[in-house]
Scaffold this motif. Sequence first.
Motif, mmCIF file in Angstrom:
data_model
loop_
_atom_site.group_PDB
_atom_site.id
_atom_site.type_symbol
_atom_site.label_atom_id
_atom_site.label_comp_id
_atom_site.label_asym_id
_atom_site.label_seq_id
_atom_site.Cartn_x
_atom_site.Cartn_y
_atom_site.Cartn_z
ATOM 1 N N ASN A 181 48.408 38.842 45.755
ATOM 2 C CA ASN A 181 48.302 38.615 44.313
ATOM 3 C C ASN A 181 49.708 38.558 43.700
ATOM 4 O OD1 ASN A 181 49.217 41.269 43.864
ATOM 5 N ND2 ASN A 181 47.128 42.065 44.087
ATOM 6 N N VAL A 223 33.117 38.007 35.795
ATOM 7 C CA VAL A 223 34.481 37.464 35.717
ATOM 8 C C VAL A 223 35.261 38.268 34.681
ATOM 9 C CG1 VAL A 223 33.767 35.124 36.348
ATOM 10 C CG2 VAL A 223 33.996 35.692 33.965
ATOM 11 N N LYS A 225 39.247 38.122 33.074
ATOM 12 C CA LYS A 225 40.631 37.644 33.093
ATOM 13 C C LYS A 225 41.518 38.856 32.847
ATOM 14 C CE LYS A 225 43.729 34.194 31.084
ATOM 15 N NZ LYS A 225 43.790 32.945 30.293
ATOM 16 N N ARG A 298 34.688 40.059 46.290
ATOM 17 C CA ARG A 298 35.713 39.597 45.346
ATOM 18 C C ARG A 298 36.170 38.197 45.735
ATOM 19 N NH1 ARG A 298 40.047 43.534 46.323
ATOM 20 N NH2 ARG A 298 38.783 44.267 48.060
ATOM 21 N N GLY A 300 38.606 36.242 43.497
ATOM 22 C CA GLY A 300 39.444 35.916 42.349
ATOM 23 C C GLY A 300 40.597 34.973 42.682
ATOM 24 N N PHE A 319 39.817 37.609 37.879
ATOM 25 C CA PHE A 319 38.987 38.402 38.790
ATOM 26 C C PHE A 319 37.560 37.861 38.773
ATOM 27 C CE2 PHE A 319 35.953 41.878 39.324
ATOM 28 C CZ PHE A 319 36.429 42.583 40.414
ATOM 29 N N MET A 320 37.013 37.584 39.940
ATOM 30 C CA MET A 320 35.614 37.184 40.023
ATOM 31 C C MET A 320 34.983 37.987 41.150
ATOM 32 S SD MET A 320 35.580 33.101 39.416
ATOM 33 C CE MET A 320 36.640 32.648 40.730
#
Length: 373
Positions: A181, A223, A225, A298, A300, A319-320
């Motif tokens: 990330n 989700v 953000k 996850r 994302g 993030f999803m």
Amino acid sequence: GGAVPFYGRHQAGITTPAQDHLHFVAFDVITEKRGELVELLQEWTAAAARMTQGKSAGPFGPVGGDPQAPPDDTGEALDLPPSQLTLTIGFGPSLFDERFGLADRRPPALVDLPSFPGDALIPEISGGDICVQACANDPQVAVHAIRNLARIGFGRVSVRYSQLGFGRTSSTSYAQETPRNLFGFKDGTANLKLEDAAMLDEHLWVAPGDGPGWMTGGTYLVVRKIRMHIETWDRAPLAEQEAIFGRDKARGAPLTGRDEFDEPDFTKTGADGKPVIAENSHVRLAHPSRHGGARLLRRGYNYVDGSDGLGRLDAGLFFMAYQRDPRKQFIPIQMELARHDALNEYIKHVSSGVFACPPGVTDAGDFWGRALF
Ligand code: HEM
């Protein structure tokens, strides 16, 4: 660059090995007619079945139709390979209000998310009646797909917001290297993986009896953000960064282990008598052992929306997470993180959405959400 099958028991784009790019969109339905909504879902499904196989959105394509009419495909993906495009649909809580007579079909698991401590949600980029996640290894292919769905939906839906993402922050298969990330850490190590079929049945797919039958074989998507304060993070010492996650930066190993996939040992204490993996570390607080075994899939993406006018990157994690029941998975995990996570000093949740993703489309006679209507 190949094509991912569109038809199946589950929607593609969930356990599909995470592609490199995302274009996520949330729509508001503007027609009040249930019949028009159903027609739109049928048209969208047909277009999605075509586009995911590398074809144009409509049968004539960008240049094959009547020159006096707008083309049935916008053209920017002409000559591009399918690029593993997947299109995954979800229905938000607001679709189940009085407009379309769906109130009694709302799954109890499709709850409105509670507000979490520290939330700084912007309503304009939260919620939505319908979402579509487009993932592909070529961003142009993902953008083309969402653009054409929006074009087809003209007069029936309007785009509420959309988000581009890159550099998948999760692996969903053991065959994939764990990516990093924007804080520089490996992300997605302890994730549900497509190879673990029994775990997916337990934690991901809605089973018969879980709720309304139309969701069987589906899943729920949350989700968020999450803005990341990159410049502040970049001034934090390495040891502090590693303590925050409870993992080392180089290999992603737990601070009590050596290799990435070693199990963290939360009981181990250091010379100072304190736990090696701190009480307020992200991995300890999010770990299944703390939540009755609850896990998430996850999926994302990193995002950078340029800079914010104050010389800072407007960047973070989109993030999803997919799961069988947000009431038992996302909500308790996020409540714990929101209250105690050392990471909170460096992040801010700015948008939120929850969606019921129906099961897969079985064949050309089926369409997205058919069992709901
Ligand atoms: C683990 C980063 C937000 C749930 C991790 C790991 C990293 C990370 C680096 C360790 C490697 C791994 O197992 O993937 C971040 C960042 C976030 C964020 C940078 C925000 C910007 C969230 C949120 C949730 C979440 C909002 C859910 C509510 C998890 C879970 C794990 C995890 C369940 C695995 C824990 C385990 O089983 O060891 N995260 N995360 N994360 N995170 Fe996050």
